[in-house]
Design a protein around this motif. Sequence first.
Motif, mmCIF file in Angstrom:
data_model
loop_
_atom_site.group_PDB
_atom_site.id
_atom_site.type_symbol
_atom_site.label_atom_id
_atom_site.label_comp_id
_atom_site.label_asym_id
_atom_site.label_seq_id
_atom_site.Cartn_x
_atom_site.Cartn_y
_atom_site.Cartn_z
ATOM 1 N N ASP A 165 0.851 -1.188 0.000
ATOM 2 C CA ASP A 165 0.000 0.000 0.000
ATOM 3 C C ASP A 165 0.887 1.238 0.000
ATOM 4 O O ASP A 165 2.119 1.140 -0.076
ATOM 5 C CB ASP A 165 -0.954 -0.038 1.207
ATOM 6 C CG ASP A 165 -2.347 0.422 0.807
ATOM 7 O OD1 ASP A 165 -2.473 1.610 0.433
ATOM 8 O OD2 ASP A 165 -3.285 -0.389 0.830
ATOM 9 N N ASP A 166 0.268 2.421 0.082
ATOM 10 C CA ASP A 166 1.073 3.650 0.086
ATOM 11 C C ASP A 166 1.916 3.752 1.352
ATOM 12 O O ASP A 166 2.993 4.344 1.341
ATOM 13 C CB ASP A 166 0.147 4.871 -0.034
ATOM 14 C CG ASP A 166 -0.554 4.880 -1.374
ATOM 15 O OD1 ASP A 166 0.052 5.280 -2.366
ATOM 16 O OD2 ASP A 166 -1.709 4.418 -1.437
ATOM 17 N N CYS A 167 1.400 3.203 2.445
ATOM 18 C CA CYS A 167 2.155 3.143 3.711
ATOM 19 C C CYS A 167 2.001 1.754 4.304
ATOM 20 O O CYS A 167 1.015 1.067 4.022
ATOM 21 C CB CYS A 167 1.566 4.117 4.745
ATOM 22 S SG CYS A 167 1.730 5.857 4.363
ATOM 23 N N SER B 125 2.354 12.922 0.700
ATOM 24 C CA SER B 125 1.257 12.497 -0.163
ATOM 25 C C SER B 125 0.849 11.046 0.136
ATOM 26 O O SER B 125 -0.337 10.707 0.101
ATOM 27 C CB SER B 125 1.703 12.660 -1.619
ATOM 28 O OG SER B 125 0.716 12.200 -2.483
ATOM 29 N N ASP B 126 1.814 10.190 0.429
ATOM 30 C CA ASP B 126 1.480 8.799 0.775
ATOM 31 C C ASP B 126 0.772 8.717 2.127
ATOM 32 O O ASP B 126 -0.061 7.832 2.341
ATOM 33 C CB ASP B 126 2.754 7.935 0.797
ATOM 34 C CG ASP B 126 3.186 7.526 -0.609
ATOM 35 O OD1 ASP B 126 2.318 7.218 -1.434
ATOM 36 O OD2 ASP B 126 4.402 7.525 -0.874
ATOM 37 N N ILE B 127 1.098 9.621 3.046
ATOM 38 C CA ILE B 127 0.387 9.669 4.333
ATOM 39 C C ILE B 127 -1.058 10.113 4.076
ATOM 40 O O ILE B 127 -2.013 9.532 4.607
ATOM 41 C CB ILE B 127 1.092 10.655 5.312
ATOM 42 C CG1 ILE B 127 2.530 10.198 5.611
ATOM 43 C CG2 ILE B 127 0.267 10.827 6.597
ATOM 44 C CD1 ILE B 127 2.676 9.014 6.515
ATOM 45 N N LEU C 294 -7.223 1.784 2.408
ATOM 46 C CA LEU C 294 -6.329 0.853 1.712
ATOM 47 C C LEU C 294 -6.656 0.784 0.222
ATOM 48 O O LEU C 294 -7.759 1.132 -0.199
ATOM 49 C CB LEU C 294 -6.464 -0.544 2.330
ATOM 50 C CG LEU C 294 -6.196 -0.623 3.841
ATOM 51 C CD1 LEU C 294 -6.439 -2.043 4.347
ATOM 52 C CD2 LEU C 294 -4.764 -0.180 4.157
ATOM 53 N N ARG C 295 -5.693 0.306 -0.545
ATOM 54 C CA ARG C 295 -5.927 0.106 -1.989
ATOM 55 C C ARG C 295 -6.888 -1.056 -2.227
ATOM 56 O O ARG C 295 -7.437 -1.191 -3.309
ATOM 57 C CB ARG C 295 -4.596 -0.193 -2.685
ATOM 58 C CG ARG C 295 -3.607 0.963 -2.620
ATOM 59 C CD ARG C 295 -2.270 0.577 -3.251
ATOM 60 N NE ARG C 295 -1.314 1.689 -3.217
ATOM 61 C CZ ARG C 295 -0.115 1.650 -3.792
ATOM 62 N NH1 ARG C 295 0.294 0.554 -4.423
ATOM 63 N NH2 ARG C 295 0.682 2.697 -3.726
ATOM 64 N N SER C 296 -7.067 -1.909 -1.222
ATOM 65 C CA SER C 296 -7.791 -3.178 -1.411
ATOM 66 C C SER C 296 -9.279 -3.088 -1.108
ATOM 67 O O SER C 296 -9.932 -4.115 -1.021
ATOM 68 C CB SER C 296 -7.155 -4.238 -0.505
ATOM 69 O OG SER C 296 -7.105 -3.754 0.829
ATOM 70 N N MET D 232 -5.531 5.953 -2.850
ATOM 71 C CA MET D 232 -4.072 5.987 -3.027
ATOM 72 C C MET D 232 -3.710 7.343 -3.615
ATOM 73 O O MET D 232 -4.594 8.112 -3.987
ATOM 74 C CB MET D 232 -3.578 4.852 -3.939
ATOM 75 C CG MET D 232 -3.995 4.964 -5.375
ATOM 76 S SD MET D 232 -3.394 3.568 -6.391
ATOM 77 C CE MET D 232 -1.609 3.714 -6.255
ATOM 78 N N ASP D 233 -2.426 7.655 -3.678
ATOM 79 C CA ASP D 233 -2.053 8.897 -4.362
ATOM 80 C C ASP D 233 -1.540 8.562 -5.769
ATOM 81 O O ASP D 233 -1.150 7.424 -6.054
ATOM 82 C CB ASP D 233 -1.031 9.721 -3.552
ATOM 83 C CG ASP D 233 0.325 9.056 -3.481
ATOM 84 O OD1 ASP D 233 0.396 7.806 -3.536
ATOM 85 O OD2 ASP D 233 1.323 9.774 -3.371
ATOM 86 N N ILE D 234 -1.593 9.574 -6.630
ATOM 87 C CA ILE D 234 -1.217 9.343 -8.031
ATOM 88 C C ILE D 234 0.237 9.764 -8.222
ATOM 89 O O ILE D 234 0.550 10.951 -8.304
ATOM 90 C CB ILE D 234 -2.135 10.142 -8.985
ATOM 91 C CG1 ILE D 234 -3.605 9.772 -8.714
ATOM 92 C CG2 ILE D 234 -1.762 9.869 -10.444
ATOM 93 C CD1 ILE D 234 -4.600 10.630 -9.472
ATOM 94 N N SER D 235 1.130 8.770 -8.248
ATOM 95 C CA SER D 235 2.542 9.092 -8.447
ATOM 96 C C SER D 235 3.032 8.656 -9.830
ATOM 97 O O SER D 235 3.936 9.261 -10.385
ATOM 98 C CB SER D 235 3.411 8.455 -7.358
ATOM 99 O OG SER D 235 3.138 7.081 -7.242
ATOM 100 N N ASP D 236 2.417 7.625 -10.401
ATOM 101 C CA ASP D 236 2.889 7.103 -11.695
ATOM 102 C C ASP D 236 1.884 7.335 -12.829
ATOM 103 O O ASP D 236 2.118 6.879 -13.951
ATOM 104 C CB ASP D 236 3.165 5.593 -11.589
ATOM 105 C CG ASP D 236 4.273 5.300 -10.591
ATOM 106 O OD1 ASP D 236 5.174 6.129 -10.437
ATOM 107 O OD2 ASP D 236 4.217 4.235 -9.948
HETATM 108 MG MG MG Z 1 1.681 6.351 -3.164
#
Ligand code: MG
Length: 342
Positions: free
Chosen positions: A33-35, A79-81, A153-155, A225-229
């Motif tokens: 996950d992001d964290c 951003s991940d937090i 969570l992403r899930s 989630m955050d958009i990094s990619d």
């Molecule tokens: Mg992230």
Amino acid sequence: MADSVASLGGEFGFINLIRSRITDPAGICGIGDDCAVLPMNSKTDLVVTTDLLIEDVHFILSDITAAQLAYKSAAVNLSDIAAMGARPIGCFLSIALPKNVTAKWADQFIESFIAICDRFGATLLGGDTTSSKGPIAINVAVLGKVPCGRSKLRSSARPGDLICCTGTLGDSGAGLDVVLSRVASAEKAKLDADAEWLVRRHYEPTPRIQEGLLLGELEGVHAMMDISDGIASDLNHILKASSTSSIQLGADIHVEQLPLSSKLRRWSSANDKDAIELALTAGEDFELLMTISPDDFDRARGRLASLCPLTVIGEITASHKGIRYMDGDQELTQQFAGYTHF
Ligand code: MG
Ligand code: ADP
């Protein structure tokens, strides 16, 4: 010749290899996950994230100021937090600097780093400092807290959820394009106001901490989630994490609904760039991407009203796998891929 690390399936193939060799201890959510999420006490979970920035991979030293680099190093972690719906509490800074870095540069870096961390409540608690015989390397870790079991969570995506994002997409990718052109050009022409703004969006992304906290309180906000990619990559992480052996999730993204800034629209048409493609693939927007139960969307948007727009860009479905890109009723044949290392 031996196979390169790319043959593992790129960055995510390598992460999957690591993940396949680890079993999370009971009660801890580790890789994926992001964290990471760890119980702190009976009421609170601790969330932890870390990101690495390398000169000439993530930034070009001759173009970015020390203050911008420090800001961005902290912001990408904050951003991940935010993506967990958590509140930052502390951070660590590890940095490797070539010996020719000036004292003034180092001073400006630290002043800016502490300023952004203080602004978001992430006190600098430690780190490590070394010299580098090569590029500058910056590793930041941020700790945050969230009420027990309430991390986003992403899930947690469900069929029928609306797919939504904060802010506008593609600005950072356009800003990077401007940066790369000015680094390549011999004479440094002055940027127009739109290009200046896009570069700032690339170098100084807004960590959506307040937004994440407000969304985190809503049960109807499921996965986040955050958009990094870029969505083309990041949304797949939500689909994969939220699918089970019995339900495979997919997504429809409506490209005409993607939130594009007026500056990106103007810059793209003036420079013959595809704003939609930038919005889907360029990454580093550090906006929040989430899935929301349709009944809760108005409440979620209302909560963010004074902070930033919240836009519906698609929906989660169980009727197909992967992402389908729609323009009105038409499915696009063009395929999109987000950023990946290797
Ligand atoms: Mg992230
Ligand atoms: P993000 O973009 O949110 O920072 P990444 O895509 O970098 O997330 O990483 C995805 C997941 O893989 C995260 O849970 C991260 O902690 C984990 N991860 C990435 N690289 C490594 C590594 N070298 N060792 C262990 N876990 C890793």
